[in-house]
Design a protein around this motif. Sequence first.
Motif, PDB file in Angstrom:
ATOM      1  N   GLU A  46       0.831  -1.200   0.000  1.00 37.72           N
ATOM      2  CA  GLU A  46       0.000   0.000   0.000  1.00 37.72           C
ATOM      3  C   GLU A  46       0.872   1.259   0.000  1.00 37.72           C
ATOM      4  O   GLU A  46       1.651   1.484   0.937  1.00 37.72           O
ATOM      5  CB  GLU A  46      -0.921   0.004   1.213  1.00 37.72           C
ATOM      6  CG  GLU A  46      -1.850   1.210   1.258  1.00 37.72           C
ATOM      7  CD  GLU A  46      -2.743   1.238   2.488  1.00 37.72           C
ATOM      8  OE1 GLU A  46      -3.584   2.153   2.586  1.00 37.72           O
ATOM      9  OE2 GLU A  46      -2.597   0.344   3.360  1.00 37.72           O
ATOM     10  N   LEU A  47       0.745   2.039  -1.030  1.00 40.22           N
ATOM     11  CA  LEU A  47       1.460   3.314  -1.104  1.00 40.22           C
ATOM     12  C   LEU A  47       0.714   4.319  -0.228  1.00 40.22           C
ATOM     13  O   LEU A  47      -0.329   4.846  -0.603  1.00 40.22           O
ATOM     14  CB  LEU A  47       1.540   3.809  -2.548  1.00 40.22           C
ATOM     15  CG  LEU A  47       2.291   5.133  -2.770  1.00 40.22           C
ATOM     16  CD1 LEU A  47       3.749   5.011  -2.340  1.00 40.22           C
ATOM     17  CD2 LEU A  47       2.202   5.547  -4.238  1.00 40.22           C
ATOM     18  N   VAL A  48       1.254   4.572   0.953  1.00 40.81           N
ATOM     19  CA  VAL A  48       0.598   5.417   1.945  1.00 40.81           C
ATOM     20  C   VAL A  48       0.893   6.896   1.687  1.00 40.81           C
ATOM     21  O   VAL A  48       0.036   7.758   1.853  1.00 40.81           O
ATOM     22  CB  VAL A  48       1.049   5.027   3.374  1.00 40.81           C
ATOM     23  CG1 VAL A  48       0.450   5.974   4.414  1.00 40.81           C
ATOM     24  CG2 VAL A  48       0.673   3.586   3.677  1.00 40.81           C
ATOM     25  N   TYR A  49       2.126   7.179   1.268  1.00 38.07           N
ATOM     26  CA  TYR A  49       2.528   8.576   1.066  1.00 38.07           C
ATOM     27  C   TYR A  49       3.583   8.650  -0.037  1.00 38.07           C
ATOM     28  O   TYR A  49       4.476   7.810  -0.102  1.00 38.07           O
ATOM     29  CB  TYR A  49       3.101   9.159   2.364  1.00 38.07           C
ATOM     30  CG  TYR A  49       3.693  10.538   2.208  1.00 38.07           C
ATOM     31  CD1 TYR A  49       2.881  11.658   2.042  1.00 38.07           C
ATOM     32  CD2 TYR A  49       5.077  10.724   2.219  1.00 38.07           C
ATOM     33  CE1 TYR A  49       3.426  12.926   1.885  1.00 38.07           C
ATOM     34  CE2 TYR A  49       5.635  11.990   2.071  1.00 38.07           C
ATOM     35  CZ  TYR A  49       4.800  13.082   1.901  1.00 38.07           C
ATOM     36  OH  TYR A  49       5.337  14.334   1.740  1.00 38.07           O
ATOM     37  N   LYS A  50       3.444   9.651  -0.884  1.00 35.92           N
ATOM     38  CA  LYS A  50       4.444   9.911  -1.911  1.00 35.92           C
ATOM     39  C   LYS A  50       4.679  11.410  -1.987  1.00 35.92           C
ATOM     40  O   LYS A  50       3.804  12.171  -2.403  1.00 35.92           O
ATOM     41  CB  LYS A  50       3.985   9.381  -3.277  1.00 35.92           C
ATOM     42  CG  LYS A  50       5.046   9.520  -4.367  1.00 35.92           C
ATOM     43  CD  LYS A  50       4.593   8.869  -5.662  1.00 35.92           C
ATOM     44  CE  LYS A  50       5.693   8.948  -6.719  1.00 35.92           C
ATOM     45  NZ  LYS A  50       5.266   8.309  -7.995  1.00 35.92           N
TER      46      LYS A  50
END
Length: 470
Positions: A325-329
């Motif tokens: 899961e990409l939580v923050y970019k």
Amino acid sequence: MKLADYHNIYFLGIGGIGMSALARWFCKNGFRVGGYDRTPTALTTELEAEGVTIHFEDSLNAMPAWVKEERERTLVILTPAIPKNHLGWSFLRFEEYTIKKRAEVLGMLTHNRHTAAVAGTHGKTTTSSMIAHLLKDSGKPVSAFLGGITANYGSNLILHNGPEEPVIVAEADEFDRSFLWLEPELAVVTATDADHLDIYGDAAKVVEAFMLFVGRVQPGGTVFINSNCDAIIANGAGKGVEVLSYGLATDASCRAENVRVENGAFYFDYVGLEEEIRDLELGIPGFHNVENAVAAISVALKLKISTDNIRKALASFRGVKRRFELVYKGGNSVLIDDYAHHPEEIRAFLKSVRALYPEKKLTVVFQPHLYTRTRDFHEGFAESLSLADEVILTNIYPAREEPLEGVESQIIYNLLTAKEKKMVKLQEVPALLEEGTYEVLMTVGAGSIDTLIPQIKGLLEKKEKEEANG
């Protein structure tokens, strides 16, 4: 027994991901639903909002009155995680309530229905969720009991409301041999790595259980087995059952070819079941998810989903919460969260992250899950975690277990060969992270590490703003 004979459904351990999916099914089908769990969570809060009565104290006074007053009309559903000395369970046993394990009830719900079941020591949640999405997005009637919260639907339950008989997609759990209650028409086995050795004793018994699961596939059905699995499990298939391999191997019956990463996305060609589907875009990253996609596509093709619909649905699949899961970019940093809790899962995850960010420093924060798993696989954990540039190791999450003498995170830490390594208590992680800078930061584990995500995300956002402001 028939489910229709009961009006009340009471769950012991209602907050579990599999239990809560069943609770939602019964609630949506007009049953009165209640249950116990040890602590409130986001899932229990959602269930309460949906009309489920939940208590968090193990006492008879806290138990709903209708459970105690209507024994004959109440079915009790139990998770194996409930301890033997649980007061509520002891009362219900003494009063001779009808008590069934979650897996047995799932078997009853799927009996004599078109069922696709996904088993495996890892990969089953993403694969079953992907199958459900390919079917639903293509207009196929489908209901699904999943082991995670899908990003596309925001739930672990997909329920078909139309008059048509839906295909049921079920995650088949190997823990406590639960999957042997199912009798699917279509089945997938994603992995047979040794796990749950506190239950099985040794790796051979794990493989034996998967062979028995393959034997549960109905005559005329098909089972897709990952080419990395122990080949002997195919021998469990009964007469008239088609057995096909799948994966990245060039000799697999159903396989991915020309796998590549372009502009941060995974692409591949599907070959199998007399079909070739070129240049498929996978909506989530990971070489292991390409394998999962091959299985999902194969099941969809067996269910007559068109290649055009498969292509569209695969690109729009957004994965499962806590699975890559990409939580923050941000401009300088990325935060990825993953549920991986077995060495092979961690290896597959980190290799895929490295493929996406080949020039970046990879920092992984890992919380080991279970004393027995740490004891059995500490060497494998150290080896797979060392694929990262920096490892931050926390204390063990015990779940249902009591501590084991000599088993602590230190036995993994001592074997780590990563360039940098640190060991802290879980609650100390945010303070430690505040001291450094991170390009690709990953939180990994099946315990309580996800409770730190909002704090860690906020920390990274704060660092980005400070850097932007000089």
